[in-house]
Design an enzyme around this catalytic site. Structure first.
Site, PDB file in Angstrom:
ATOM      1  N   ASP A   9      -3.139   4.639   7.909  1.00 19.09           N
ATOM      2  CA  ASP A   9      -1.664   4.003   8.610  1.00 19.09           C
ATOM      3  C   ASP A   9      -2.405   3.517   9.969  1.00 19.09           C
ATOM      4  O   ASP A   9      -3.435   4.096  10.146  1.00 19.09           O
ATOM      5  CB  ASP A   9      -0.515   4.372   8.243  1.00 19.09           C
ATOM      6  CG  ASP A   9       0.626   4.264   9.529  1.00 19.09           C
ATOM      7  OD1 ASP A   9       0.848   2.543   8.637  1.00 19.09           O
ATOM      8  OD2 ASP A   9       1.810   4.209   9.876  1.00 19.09           O
ATOM      9  N   SER A  10      -1.869   3.307   9.992  1.00 15.27           N
ATOM     10  CA  SER A  10      -1.678   2.247  12.077  1.00 15.27           C
ATOM     11  C   SER A  10      -1.637   3.752  12.445  1.00 15.27           C
ATOM     12  O   SER A  10      -2.105   4.172  13.856  1.00 15.27           O
ATOM     13  CB  SER A  10      -1.237   1.365  11.992  1.00 15.27           C
ATOM     14  OG  SER A  10      -0.509   1.561  12.312  1.00 15.27           O
ATOM     15  N   TYR A  41      -0.934  -2.391  14.153  1.00 17.44           N
ATOM     16  CA  TYR A  41      -2.157  -3.376  13.343  1.00 17.44           C
ATOM     17  C   TYR A  41      -1.338  -4.839  13.654  1.00 17.44           C
ATOM     18  O   TYR A  41      -1.615  -5.687  13.490  1.00 17.44           O
ATOM     19  CB  TYR A  41      -2.197  -3.041  12.510  1.00 17.44           C
ATOM     20  CG  TYR A  41      -3.398  -1.823  12.141  1.00 17.44           C
ATOM     21  CD1 TYR A  41      -3.635  -0.778  13.305  1.00 17.44           C
ATOM     22  CD2 TYR A  41      -3.292  -1.791  10.702  1.00 17.44           C
ATOM     23  CE1 TYR A  41      -5.352  -0.628  12.565  1.00 17.44           C
ATOM     24  CE2 TYR A  41      -4.474  -0.684  10.341  1.00 17.44           C
ATOM     25  CZ  TYR A  41      -5.363   0.323  11.786  1.00 17.44           C
ATOM     26  OH  TYR A  41      -6.753   0.959  11.264  1.00 17.44           O
ATOM     27  N   GLY A  42       0.326  -4.282  13.235  1.00 18.71           N
ATOM     28  CA  GLY A  42       0.563  -5.354  13.426  1.00 18.71           C
ATOM     29  C   GLY A  42       0.534  -6.850  14.205  1.00 18.71           C
ATOM     30  O   GLY A  42       0.572  -8.393  13.299  1.00 18.71           O
ATOM     31  N   CYS A  72      -0.009   1.482   4.886  1.00 18.32           N
ATOM     32  CA  CYS A  72       0.527   0.750   5.958  1.00 18.32           C
ATOM     33  C   CYS A  72       1.372  -0.518   5.448  1.00 18.32           C
ATOM     34  O   CYS A  72       0.303  -1.373   5.094  1.00 18.32           O
ATOM     35  CB  CYS A  72      -0.429   0.688   6.582  1.00 18.32           C
ATOM     36  SG  CYS A  72      -0.215  -0.631   8.578  1.00 18.32           S
ATOM     37  N   ASN A  73       2.131  -1.571   5.611  1.00 16.98           N
ATOM     38  CA  ASN A  73       2.464  -2.716   5.024  1.00 16.98           C
ATOM     39  C   ASN A  73       1.527  -3.997   5.606  1.00 16.98           C
ATOM     40  O   ASN A  73       0.660  -4.570   4.969  1.00 16.98           O
ATOM     41  CB  ASN A  73       4.058  -2.818   5.251  1.00 16.98           C
ATOM     42  CG  ASN A  73       4.678  -1.495   5.063  1.00 16.98           C
ATOM     43  OD1 ASN A  73       5.448  -2.431   4.106  1.00 16.98           O
ATOM     44  ND2 ASN A  73       5.150  -1.039   5.340  1.00 16.98           N
ATOM     45  N   THR A  74       1.179  -3.480   7.107  1.00 18.58           N
ATOM     46  CA  THR A  74       0.197  -4.618   7.392  1.00 18.58           C
ATOM     47  C   THR A  74      -0.824  -4.382   6.778  1.00 18.58           C
ATOM     48  O   THR A  74      -1.369  -5.828   6.410  1.00 18.58           O
ATOM     49  CB  THR A  74       0.211  -4.497   9.333  1.00 18.58           C
ATOM     50  OG1 THR A  74       1.475  -4.022   9.408  1.00 18.58           O
ATOM     51  CG2 THR A  74      -0.886  -5.650   9.696  1.00 18.58           C
ATOM     52  N   GLU A 151       5.772   4.913  18.260  1.00 22.79           N
ATOM     53  CA  GLU A 151       4.628   5.875  18.631  1.00 22.79           C
ATOM     54  C   GLU A 151       4.587   6.392  19.705  1.00 22.79           C
ATOM     55  O   GLU A 151       4.105   7.347  20.059  1.00 22.79           O
ATOM     56  CB  GLU A 151       3.313   5.142  18.214  1.00 22.79           C
ATOM     57  CG  GLU A 151       2.811   4.141  16.935  1.00 22.79           C
ATOM     58  CD  GLU A 151       2.074   5.187  16.212  1.00 22.79           C
ATOM     59  OE1 GLU A 151       1.626   6.386  16.866  1.00 22.79           O
ATOM     60  OE2 GLU A 151       2.145   5.199  15.381  1.00 22.79           O
ATOM     61  N   CYS A 183       7.364  -1.824   6.900  1.00 21.48           N
ATOM     62  CA  CYS A 183       7.379  -1.582   7.585  1.00 21.48           C
ATOM     63  C   CYS A 183       7.494   0.519   7.289  1.00 21.48           C
ATOM     64  O   CYS A 183       8.014   1.075   7.723  1.00 21.48           O
ATOM     65  CB  CYS A 183       7.131  -1.717   9.318  1.00 21.48           C
ATOM     66  SG  CYS A 183       5.974  -0.603  10.370  1.00 21.48           S
ATOM     67  N   THR A 184       5.679   1.243   7.705  1.00 21.34           N
ATOM     68  CA  THR A 184       6.094   2.645   7.108  1.00 21.34           C
ATOM     69  C   THR A 184       6.292   3.201   8.488  1.00 21.34           C
ATOM     70  O   THR A 184       6.745   4.488   8.526  1.00 21.34           O
ATOM     71  CB  THR A 184       5.099   3.411   6.881  1.00 21.34           C
ATOM     72  OG1 THR A 184       3.642   3.292   7.475  1.00 21.34           O
ATOM     73  CG2 THR A 184       4.570   2.530   5.366  1.00 21.34           C
ATOM     74  N   HIS A 185       6.582   2.782   9.463  1.00 18.82           N
ATOM     75  CA  HIS A 185       7.482   3.614  11.043  1.00 18.82           C
ATOM     76  C   HIS A 185       8.943   3.462  11.119  1.00 18.82           C
ATOM     77  O   HIS A 185       9.227   4.068  11.398  1.00 18.82           O
ATOM     78  CB  HIS A 185       6.365   2.369  12.257  1.00 18.82           C
ATOM     79  CG  HIS A 185       5.705   3.229  12.389  1.00 18.82           C
ATOM     80  ND1 HIS A 185       4.580   2.838  11.402  1.00 18.82           N
ATOM     81  CD2 HIS A 185       4.784   4.075  13.679  1.00 18.82           C
ATOM     82  CE1 HIS A 185       3.048   2.811  12.459  1.00 18.82           C
ATOM     83  NE2 HIS A 185       3.258   3.435  13.627  1.00 18.82           N
TER      84      HIS A 185
HETATM   85  N1  DGL Z   1       3.524   0.941   9.682  1.00 19.47           N
HETATM   86  C1  DGL Z   1       2.244   0.318   9.493  1.00 19.47           C
HETATM   87  C2  DGL Z   1       2.908  -0.397   8.661  1.00 19.47           C
HETATM   88  O1  DGL Z   1       4.018  -0.247   7.659  1.00 19.47           O
HETATM   89  C3  DGL Z   1       1.284  -0.912  10.642  1.00 19.47           C
HETATM   90  C4  DGL Z   1       2.479  -1.118  12.241  1.00 19.47           C
HETATM   91  C5  DGL Z   1       1.259  -1.006  12.692  1.00 19.47           C
HETATM   92  O2  DGL Z   1       0.632  -0.715  13.178  1.00 19.47           O
HETATM   93  O3  DGL Z   1       1.767  -2.578  13.635  1.00 19.47           O
HETATM   94  O4  DGL Z   1       2.999  -2.082   8.344  1.00 19.47           O
END
Ligand code: DGL
Length: 278
Positions: A9-10, A41-42, A72-74, A151, A183-185
């Protein structure tokens, strides 16, 4: 250590998936990479997300992996298909499992999706949902402030609640019954999101279904660790930058001392051919 499950993941978001894999598959070892130096990453261009994702994977190829979860979805939206075609081990993303769960849970077919700008612009959830259920109504919005908030370790709950309220305003005039945390966050903000959306809205966190898919795939390919002893299960965590929040979150579900290293992957080659491990 037995061959591990790579989880990338990011940053700390993929921990929501790692935790669920550990719960459903306690005999498996996890190799976790959080690219905290370059998170989020988004908002990044797809090409950058692609090369950063390849760099994380290239780093993990130093270890023996029997499956890879792009938590990570992105990154899933940008590069899952390409990686799955290169790899000889199973590669699992988080978007299809989340979409399937939402379709299973919705009663009205009206589904909200929240995610990073990259994920929302890719329309990956919309496509996945409509592939399963063509008449689903899908309402998608980016919440760019959520990842930096998670974060940062969510230091101030009432400020965080205000950010969540502002970001979810578009949903106040929509009648959805299910909201995908795309988003996994975001599962780390789930209580705040639930408070704002109301108790009747089902929140979909793809971690559970992703871990279930992993377990089905490993079982099908005869890759599940069997009768293992506790000592062979060994989790390793890597972060490219700051790792305090990663340590704090991981310590809530791993009771032993964390094996956590900071590594610089900025010079890691982006190797898209001849992956010996994958
Ligand atoms: N947790 C990631 C996701 O699911 C990345 C979020 C990010 O870095 O912007 O998209």
């Amino acid at each position: 250590m037995n061959n591990g499950i790579g989880v990338i993941d990011s940053g700390v978001g993929g921990l929501s998936v790692a935790k669920e894999i550990m719960r459903q598959l306690p005999q498996e070892s996890i190799l976790y990479f959080g690219d905290t130096a370059r998170c989020p990453y988004g908002p990044r261009p797809a090409e950058e997300v692609r090369s950063f994702t390849f760099q994380m994977i290239t780093y993990l190829l130093r270890y023996r992996m029997k499956a890879l979860v792009i938590a990570c979805n992105t990154a899933t939206a940008v590069v899952l298909q390409e990686i799955a075609q290169l790899a000889t081990i199973p590669v699992i993303g988080v978007i299809d499992p989340g979409a399937r769960t939402a379709i299973k849970e919705t009663k009205t077919g009206a589904i909200g999706v929240i995610g990073t700008s990259g994920t929302i612009q890719s329309k990956a959830y919309e496509k996945a949902l409509k592939r399963i259920h063509p008449s689903a109504e899908v309402y998608s919005y980016a919440c760019p402030e959520f990842v930096p908030l998670v974060e940062s370790g969510i230091p101030d709950r009432s400020k965080a609640l205000q950010i969540v309220k502002d970001s979810l305003k578009p949903f106040s005039s929509l009648s959805i019954d299910t909201l995908i945390l795309g988003c996994t966050h975001y599962p780390m903000l789930a209580d705040l999101i639930q408070e704002v959306m109301g108790a009747e809205i089902r929140l979909i966190n793809s971690a559970e279904e992703t871990a279930r898919e992993l377990s089905v795939v490993l079982d099908y390919r005869g890759l599940l660790e069997e009768k293992t002893t506790e000592q062979r299960v060994k989790h390793k965590f890597f972060a490219s930058g700051e790792f305090q929040v990663l340590r704090e979150i991981a310590s809530t579900f791993i009771k032993e001392p964390l094996d956590l290293q900071q590594v610089d992957i900025s010079k890691e080659k982006v190797c898209t051919t001849s992956w010996t491990n994958l």
